[in-house]
Design a protein around this motif. Structure first.
Motif: not given
Length: 85
Positions: A40-46, A54-63
């Motif tokens: 959380x020290x780093x930011x991605x798209x704000x 936790x909310x989107x990255x793991x879904x993208x990685x799964x796909x």
């Protein structure tokens, strides 16, 4: 395909599955939960990076891992001559 080849085919298949599921575990559980505070020290798209995983990255990685698995299995099927036309 003889019996020995079937065993080798399934051994490679399970190896692929194990590696890909372990990567997904690291990304979804590790990055989304265990290391979320550090990320959380780093930011991605704000958004904080741990929150994003936790909310989107793991879904993208799964796909992406699904496509990697399809690629690996197509290559394995050709290697053992069990591919479709």
């Amino acid at each position: 395909m003889i019996y020995k080849d079937k065993k080798l085919y399934w051994k490679k298949n399970l190896t692929y599955l194990s590696i890909l599921l372990f990567i997904w575990l690291l990304v979804s559980f590790g990055a989304g939960i265990l290391w979320a505070d550090a990320l959380n020290q780093f930011r991605l798209a704000g958004f904080p990076l741990g929150f994003w995983f936790a909310h989107q990255g793991s879904i993208y990685v799964f796909v992406i891992l699904i496509f990697v698995y399809v690629f690996l299995m197509n290559r394995l099927d050709k290697e053992f001559e069990v591919d479709e036309i």
